[in-house]
Scaffold this active site. Structure first.
Site, PDB file in Angstrom:
ATOM      1  N   GLN A  17     -44.510  26.628  -8.616  1.00 29.48           N
ATOM      2  CA  GLN A  17     -45.639  27.534  -8.846  1.00 29.48           C
ATOM      3  C   GLN A  17     -46.926  26.822  -9.206  1.00 29.48           C
ATOM      4  O   GLN A  17     -47.988  27.151  -8.691  1.00 29.48           O
ATOM      5  CB  GLN A  17     -45.368  28.348 -10.093  1.00 29.48           C
ATOM      6  CG  GLN A  17     -44.294  29.276 -10.154  1.00 29.48           C
ATOM      7  CD  GLN A  17     -44.666  30.051 -11.394  1.00 29.48           C
ATOM      8  OE1 GLN A  17     -45.561  30.895 -11.331  1.00 29.48           O
ATOM      9  NE2 GLN A  17     -44.051  29.696 -12.503  1.00 29.48           N
ATOM     10  N   GLY A  47     -39.800  19.323 -12.754  1.00 30.58           N
ATOM     11  CA  GLY A  47     -38.852  19.301 -13.848  1.00 30.58           C
ATOM     12  C   GLY A  47     -37.849  20.414 -13.692  1.00 30.58           C
ATOM     13  O   GLY A  47     -37.905  21.193 -12.739  1.00 30.58           O
ATOM     14  N   ASP A  66     -53.797  24.872 -23.824  1.00 36.94           N
ATOM     15  CA  ASP A  66     -53.859  25.474 -25.160  1.00 36.94           C
ATOM     16  C   ASP A  66     -55.301  25.444 -25.682  1.00 36.94           C
ATOM     17  O   ASP A  66     -55.775  26.399 -26.297  1.00 36.94           O
ATOM     18  CB  ASP A  66     -52.924  24.713 -26.100  1.00 36.94           C
ATOM     19  CG  ASP A  66     -51.545  24.541 -25.487  1.00 36.94           C
ATOM     20  OD1 ASP A  66     -50.815  25.532 -25.416  1.00 36.94           O
ATOM     21  OD2 ASP A  66     -51.223  23.432 -25.029  1.00 36.94           O
ATOM     22  N   ARG A  79     -57.208  28.089 -23.911  1.00 37.01           N
ATOM     23  CA  ARG A  79     -56.795  29.400 -24.453  1.00 37.01           C
ATOM     24  C   ARG A  79     -57.532  29.677 -25.767  1.00 37.01           C
ATOM     25  O   ARG A  79     -57.963  30.808 -26.015  1.00 37.01           O
ATOM     26  CB  ARG A  79     -55.280  29.416 -24.690  1.00 37.01           C
ATOM     27  CG  ARG A  79     -54.467  29.542 -23.410  1.00 37.01           C
ATOM     28  CD  ARG A  79     -52.992  29.231 -23.671  1.00 37.01           C
ATOM     29  NE  ARG A  79     -52.183  29.545 -22.493  1.00 37.01           N
ATOM     30  CZ  ARG A  79     -50.943  29.133 -22.313  1.00 37.01           C
ATOM     31  NH1 ARG A  79     -50.342  28.388 -23.250  1.00 37.01           N
ATOM     32  NH2 ARG A  79     -50.271  29.468 -21.227  1.00 37.01           N
ATOM     33  N   HIS A 136     -47.063  20.695 -27.515  1.00 36.41           N
ATOM     34  CA  HIS A 136     -47.273  21.850 -26.629  1.00 36.41           C
ATOM     35  C   HIS A 136     -46.066  22.777 -26.784  1.00 36.41           C
ATOM     36  O   HIS A 136     -45.182  22.844 -25.947  1.00 36.41           O
ATOM     37  CB  HIS A 136     -47.434  21.423 -25.166  1.00 36.41           C
ATOM     38  CG  HIS A 136     -47.469  22.601 -24.232  1.00 36.41           C
ATOM     39  ND1 HIS A 136     -48.509  23.495 -24.202  1.00 36.41           N
ATOM     40  CD2 HIS A 136     -46.573  23.054 -23.323  1.00 36.41           C
ATOM     41  CE1 HIS A 136     -48.250  24.444 -23.319  1.00 36.41           C
ATOM     42  NE2 HIS A 136     -47.072  24.198 -22.771  1.00 36.41           N
TER      43      HIS A 136
HETATM   44  P1  NAD Z   1     -41.338  25.630 -10.942  1.00 37.62           P
HETATM   45  O1  NAD Z   1     -39.898  25.712 -11.252  1.00 37.62           O
HETATM   46  O2  NAD Z   1     -41.997  26.692 -10.112  1.00 37.62           O
HETATM   47  O3  NAD Z   1     -41.651  24.234 -10.224  1.00 37.62           O
HETATM   48  C1  NAD Z   1     -41.067  23.030 -10.628  1.00 37.62           C
HETATM   49  C2  NAD Z   1     -40.797  22.220  -9.383  1.00 37.62           C
HETATM   50  O4  NAD Z   1     -40.287  20.945  -9.791  1.00 37.62           O
HETATM   51  C3  NAD Z   1     -39.738  22.836  -8.462  1.00 37.62           C
HETATM   52  O5  NAD Z   1     -40.270  22.934  -7.137  1.00 37.62           O
HETATM   53  C4  NAD Z   1     -38.578  21.843  -8.528  1.00 37.62           C
HETATM   54  O6  NAD Z   1     -37.876  21.750  -7.298  1.00 37.62           O
HETATM   55  C5  NAD Z   1     -39.327  20.559  -8.841  1.00 37.62           C
HETATM   56  N1  NAD Z   1     -38.486  19.481  -9.381  1.00 37.62           N
HETATM   57  C6  NAD Z   1     -37.366  19.566 -10.145  1.00 37.62           C
HETATM   58  N2  NAD Z   1     -36.871  18.347 -10.392  1.00 37.62           N
HETATM   59  C7  NAD Z   1     -37.708  17.469  -9.801  1.00 37.62           C
HETATM   60  C8  NAD Z   1     -37.719  16.063  -9.684  1.00 37.62           C
HETATM   61  N3  NAD Z   1     -36.765  15.320 -10.242  1.00 37.62           N
HETATM   62  N4  NAD Z   1     -38.723  15.485  -8.982  1.00 37.62           N
HETATM   63  C9  NAD Z   1     -39.674  16.229  -8.397  1.00 37.62           C
HETATM   64  N5  NAD Z   1     -39.709  17.567  -8.457  1.00 37.62           N
HETATM   65  C10 NAD Z   1     -38.740  18.178  -9.146  1.00 37.62           C
HETATM   66  O7  NAD Z   1     -42.082  25.487 -12.335  1.00 37.62           O
HETATM   67  P2  NAD Z   1     -43.645  25.644 -12.651  1.00 37.62           P
HETATM   68  O8  NAD Z   1     -43.907  27.032 -13.064  1.00 37.62           O
HETATM   69  O9  NAD Z   1     -44.445  25.029 -11.572  1.00 37.62           O
HETATM   70  O10 NAD Z   1     -43.728  24.768 -13.964  1.00 37.62           O
HETATM   71  C11 NAD Z   1     -43.495  23.392 -13.921  1.00 37.62           C
HETATM   72  C12 NAD Z   1     -43.335  22.838 -15.321  1.00 37.62           C
HETATM   73  O11 NAD Z   1     -44.559  22.932 -16.046  1.00 37.62           O
HETATM   74  C13 NAD Z   1     -42.294  23.563 -16.170  1.00 37.62           C
HETATM   75  O12 NAD Z   1     -41.587  22.588 -16.912  1.00 37.62           O
HETATM   76  C14 NAD Z   1     -43.146  24.412 -17.092  1.00 37.62           C
HETATM   77  O13 NAD Z   1     -42.454  24.731 -18.275  1.00 37.62           O
HETATM   78  C15 NAD Z   1     -44.300  23.479 -17.333  1.00 37.62           C
HETATM   79  N6  NAD Z   1     -45.540  24.095 -17.842  1.00 37.62           N
HETATM   80  C16 NAD Z   1     -46.294  23.341 -18.708  1.00 37.62           C
HETATM   81  C17 NAD Z   1     -47.493  23.824 -19.182  1.00 37.62           C
HETATM   82  C18 NAD Z   1     -48.346  22.997 -20.117  1.00 37.62           C
HETATM   83  O14 NAD Z   1     -49.393  23.488 -20.560  1.00 37.62           O
HETATM   84  N7  NAD Z   1     -47.992  21.773 -20.497  1.00 37.62           N
HETATM   85  C19 NAD Z   1     -47.941  25.079 -18.776  1.00 37.62           C
HETATM   86  C20 NAD Z   1     -47.171  25.813 -17.884  1.00 37.62           C
HETATM   87  C21 NAD Z   1     -45.962  25.298 -17.423  1.00 37.62           C
HETATM   88  C1  LMR Z   2     -47.229  27.681 -21.148  1.00 37.36           C
HETATM   89  O1  LMR Z   2     -47.802  27.189 -22.137  1.00 37.36           O
HETATM   90  O2  LMR Z   2     -47.715  28.600 -20.474  1.00 37.36           O
HETATM   91  C2  LMR Z   2     -45.867  27.177 -20.780  1.00 37.36           C
HETATM   92  O3  LMR Z   2     -45.667  25.884 -21.245  1.00 37.36           O
HETATM   93  C3  LMR Z   2     -44.916  28.185 -21.348  1.00 37.36           C
HETATM   94  C4  LMR Z   2     -43.476  27.796 -21.333  1.00 37.36           C
HETATM   95  O4  LMR Z   2     -42.843  27.921 -22.394  1.00 37.36           O
HETATM   96  O5  LMR Z   2     -42.968  27.373 -20.281  1.00 37.36           O
END
Ligand code: NAD
Ligand code: LMR
Length: 337
Positions: free
Chosen positions: A20, A94, A165, A168, A193
């Site tokens: 996503q 991840g 954050d 936000r 985070h």
């Molecule tokens: P998602 O599941 O839609 O996408 C993650 C992608 O990573 C998937 O396509 C998956 O196949 C891929 N993946 C898994 N293992 C992998 C690997 N070893 N190498 C390469 N790709 C790999 O998730 P998302 O909604 O895109 O979110 C991604 C991450 O970001 C999540 O861990 C989410 O919690 C985190 N996130 C962090 C923040 C922040 O502010 N730090 C905010 C939102 C989401």
């Molecule tokens: C976010 O801050 O939107 C994400 O890291 C939330 C979550 O817990 O995956």
């Protein structure tokens, strides 16, 4: 006349590109929102075998969008190929937590992913590569990456995303004060985070039209800053998940762009931003932890803003988040053994 100097393309890696955030992030990079409207890019897309069709679709759409700044696309499921020559690496890939999974199960999967990707970056990335870890647990994934990418990738070049954050917090204050978000600055996100992060408005200022004034002076209900403001920012990720049934993506991708943009191109004079970086012991935070601090950046190098006054209320909250990060670190290393 003088010929226009053309910039060499920069190779930018997005891991988890089929997910996503990847879907929202890639067009921003391709439009120049991350590295500037005159900076050509070669975009490296990495994902894993089960996501190969979605990865192919993103790659096709990237071609179809005909972005003038995109000078090449590398789309692969091989980390070594994906990391080759990259100057910027946005690590979004991840394993998300699924129903019935323990925290430790998620931690152990992500820790081994970040250990592996650290070695690929260490071996194949361009010298001076800057790494931004987005995938959760973002601080601890970055900590593991820092360990296993050392010494090729110095700790100064590794950060985790807390700009979301930070943004936000700006958004909440701008809504409360009914001012444009661009007229609020210098909030701080301290720590992890996670829900223990400490959104701090004690040094934030607002442009009143007659100069910048402390938010604490301008806000009518000072108590709001010590209570609801903090919990709203801490819980915002969870609130988005509840409403969307998916975690934030548009805002996360935008924040990732902002974080790299300001790191590489610099923060404006008199403004700082929040970034998860390796602690040097500033503000009593244990050295070596990846912790969110207020930072300024110049010529591609961040530094932690020094000398801010910290009251007892803030200190307790900053320590609580550091404590959680120490626990996460112990759990992460126990998973590697
Ligand atoms: P998602 O599941 O839609 O996408 C993650 C992608 O990573 C998937 O396509 C998956 O196949 C891929 N993946 C898994 N293992 C992998 C690997 N070893 N190498 C390469 N790709 C790999 O998730 P998302 O909604 O895109 O979110 C991604 C991450 O970001 C999540 O861990 C989410 O919690 C985190 N996130 C962090 C923040 C922040 O502010 N730090 C905010 C939102 C989401
Ligand atoms: C976010 O801050 O939107 C994400 O890291 C939330 C979550 O817990 O995956």
């Amino acid at each position: 006349g003088l010929a226009k100097i053309k910039k060499e393309p920069i190779k930018v890696l997005v891991s988890g590109a089929a997910g996503q955030i990847g879907y929202a992030l890639v067009p921003l990079i391709a439009r120049g929102a991350m590295l500037g409207p005159d900076q050509p890019v070669i975009i490296h897309l990495l994902d894993i075998e089960p996501a190969v069709l979605s990865l192919k679709a993103v790659t096709m759409e990237l071609t179809d969008a005909a972005f003038p700044l995109v000078k090449g696309i590398v789309s692969t499921t091989k980390a070594a190929e994906a990391c080759k020559g990259v100057k910027i690496a946005i690590m979004v890939g991840g394993f998300p937590r699924k129903e019935g999974m323990e925290r430790k199960d998620v931690m152990s999967r992500n820790v081994s992913i970040y250990k592996g990707q650290a070695s690929a970056l260490k071996r194949f990335a361009a010298p001076g590569c800057k790494v931004l870890v987005v995938a959760n647990p973002a601080n601890t994934n970055a900590l593991i990456l820092k360990h296993f990418a050392s010494p090729s990738i110095p700790e100064k070049n590794i950060s985790c995303l807390t700009r979301l954050d930070h943004n936000r917090a700006l958004g909440q204050i701008s809504e409360r004060l009914k001012v444009h978000v661009g007229d609020v600055k210098n909030v701080i996100i301290w720590g992890n985070h996670s829900s223990t992060q400490y959104p701090d408005a004690n040094h934030a200022t607002v442009n009143t039209g007659k100069g910048w004034k402390p938010v604490r002076e301008v806000v009518s209900d000072d108590q709001w800053l010590n209570t609801e403001f903090i919990t709203t920012v801490q819980q915002r990720g969870a609130e988005i998940i509840k409403a969307r049934k998916l975690s934030s993506a548009l805002s996360a991708a935008s924040a990732a762009c902002d974080q790299i943009h300001d790191w590489v191109l610099g923060t404006p004079k008199g403004t700082w931003v929040s970034m998860g970086v390796c602690s040097d012991g500033s503000y009593g935070i244990p050295p070596g932890l990846i912790y969110s601090f207020p930072v300024t950046s110049k010529k591609g190098e961040w530094s932690i803003v020094q000398g801010l006054e910290i009251d007892a209320f803030s200190k307790a909250k900053m320590e609580a988040s550091a404590k959680e990060l120490i626990e996460e670190k112990e759990l992460a290393y126990s998973c590697l053994n």
